[in-house]
Design an enzyme around this catalytic site. Structure first.
Site, mmCIF file in Angstrom:
data_model
loop_
_atom_site.group_PDB
_atom_site.id
_atom_site.type_symbol
_atom_site.label_atom_id
_atom_site.label_comp_id
_atom_site.label_asym_id
_atom_site.label_seq_id
_atom_site.Cartn_x
_atom_site.Cartn_y
_atom_site.Cartn_z
ATOM 1 N N ASP A 1 0.557 -1.297 -0.030
ATOM 2 C CA ASP A 1 -0.236 -0.030 -0.335
ATOM 3 C C ASP A 1 0.757 1.453 0.271
ATOM 4 O OD1 ASP A 1 1.067 -0.568 2.741
ATOM 5 O OD2 ASP A 1 -0.671 0.653 3.808
ATOM 6 N N GLU B 1 0.336 -1.422 5.402
ATOM 7 C CA GLU B 1 1.102 -0.939 6.278
ATOM 8 C C GLU B 1 0.955 1.083 6.962
ATOM 9 O OE1 GLU B 1 5.125 1.465 7.584
ATOM 10 O OE2 GLU B 1 3.985 1.643 5.993
#
Length: 436
Positions: A100, A164
């Site tokens: 991400d 994350e």
């Protein structure tokens, strides 16, 4: 034959064309990899499919050496584990590179953030440094290791994680940990690849988001003695909390340049403030201040949590001692008393001080010395998810990354292709040292 294996290992270089091509595909997905809930929920599987496609020819099913596992705990939000099985029971793992990205505003970038643009050595795009540049790097490395048909004495693992950049409990590395998917990684060092500048990061901070909700009493600003100004109350209370925090948690000797070389000590500060919309001639009845504590790993999150909650309790119990602003500023008036409600966010991260006696740490330093000319370990008060918990659970965690810290989470993010070429040299030298 060990000599032959080491010779093959030293021949490995980054396939630059394949790297640029793969990274281009990953960056092309980043519009849907932005993580900022509730508005932006990433679909990490959009990145995963390119990794699986690139590695397919080297999977065991196709006659290669790699076992590739795609693990999701939430629909469309996968993690990837790559394994190159060795003959012994020890291992070396590359973990933490995430799928991400933080949001990007195309209006203020000089280029389209969601498309990789190559200009000489620079590769621009959201995620090039943090952290898709590393995902592509490790993917290319494992493909090259399999192509060489290496017979290693240790197992090599890579773990790419979802979620994350913003907490999605159980989606990423915490889900993998709880499901027992990382248990085997305890048999050797874990190199967490999500830092920058091609130097070892030997310390990160804990992160403790906090909120202070303040209740006053609405009144006409021409009669301030009849109201309780929640904004003033919030400012003075948060200032008092900060003052006490810095007295109780001062700079720690281990943060010094000679030790962990932290850029800053632990800090507590407000970062957001809000009051309900009212007239300029009204004392606001409520105010909310939010912020965070960044805590170097030499203080315990649980101790700080207890201490700060204690400050608020004490301020409320001794309200008349809190500084006021001018003769009409009060936090208690006949029949009314202001109130402070304090709480921490649900997700408190612990920092980490890496073990500098670890053979993996020494191997990383030696490799950087050889490839880059000098090794300069550093620590920062940025935070990484779960590394502190994993270290406490028995993992030997070391931190490194090869992007640019100057563009971390910034506009016009880029990485250098030459740094990624060097990164493969560094990582293969680390593998070589550990098997030797």
């Amino acid at each position: 034959n060990m000599e032959e294996t080491r010779k093959l290992l030293q021949e490995i270089e980054l396939d630059q064309e394949a790297y640029v091509n793969l990274l281009g595909k990953l960056i092309g997905e980043t519009e849907k990899l932005q993580n900022n809930p509730p508005d932006l929920i990433p679909q990490e599987d959009l990145a995963v499919r390119h990794i699986l496609e690139y590695l397919k020819p080297q999977t065991k099913e196709e006659g290669g050496l790699l076992e590739v596992e795609h693990i999701s705990f939430t629909e469309g939000r996968g993690n990837v584990i790559i394994r190159l099985q060795g003959s012994g029971d020890k291992c070396l793992s590359f973990v933490g590179s995430h799928l991400d990205v933080v949001p990007a505003n195309g209006d203020v970038w000089d280029r389209n953030p969601f498309e990789m643009v190559k200009e000489g050595d620079q590769l621009f795009g959201r995620g090039t440094t943090d952290c898709l540049g590393h995902v592509a790097l490790v993917t290319c490395l494992f493909k090259a290791l399999s192509e060489k048909k290496l017979n290693l004495p240790i197992t090599l693992n890579a773990v790419f994680i979802a979620s994350e950049e913003a907490e999605g409990p159980g989606v990423g590395v915490d889900g993998l940990l709880n499901a027992g998917k990382l248990e085997a990684l305890k048999n050797g060092p874990v190199i967490w690849i999500d830092c920058a500048d091609s130097q070892p990061c030997i310390g990160t901070a804990g992160a403790m988001p906090w909120h202070l909700e303040v209740t006053g009493h609405l009144f006409h600003s021409g009669l301030p003695h009849k109201g309780i100004n929640a904004l003033e109350f919030a400012m003075e209370a948060s200032a008092e909390m900060q003052k006490r925090f810095y007295e109780q948690f001062p700079p720690h000797p281990m943060e010094s340049e000679a030790e962990y070389n932290f850029a800053t000590p632990s800090t507590m500060k407000p970062t957001q403030i809000s009051v309900p919309k009212g007239g300029l001639n009204q004392l606001p009845p409520t105010c909310k201040i939010s912020g965070d504590i960044r805590l170097t790993p030499f203080y315990k999150v649980s101790e700080v949590k207890e201490a700060v909650e204690g400050y608020v309790k004490d301020i409320m119990e001794n309200l008349s001692d809190l500084k006021t602003r001018g003769p009409c500023s009060k936090y208690e008036i006949p029949g009314k008393k202001g109130d402070l409600k304090f709480y921490f966010g649900g997700h408190l991260l612990s920092g980490i001080a890496c073990n500098r006696d670890s053979p993996a740490y020494k191997a990383i330093c030696t490799a950087i010395d050889e490839v880059k000319g000098s090794c300069v370990p550093y620590s920062i008060c940025g935070s990484l998810p779960l590394v502190g918990d994993m270290q406490e659970a028995g993992f030997d965690i070391q931190l490194i990354g090869f992007g640019k810290s100057s563009v971390y989470h910034a506009d016009n993010e880029y990485c250098l292709l030459s740094d990624m070429v060097d990164a493969v040299k560094i990582l293969t030298k680390v593998i070589d040292t550990i098997i030797a």
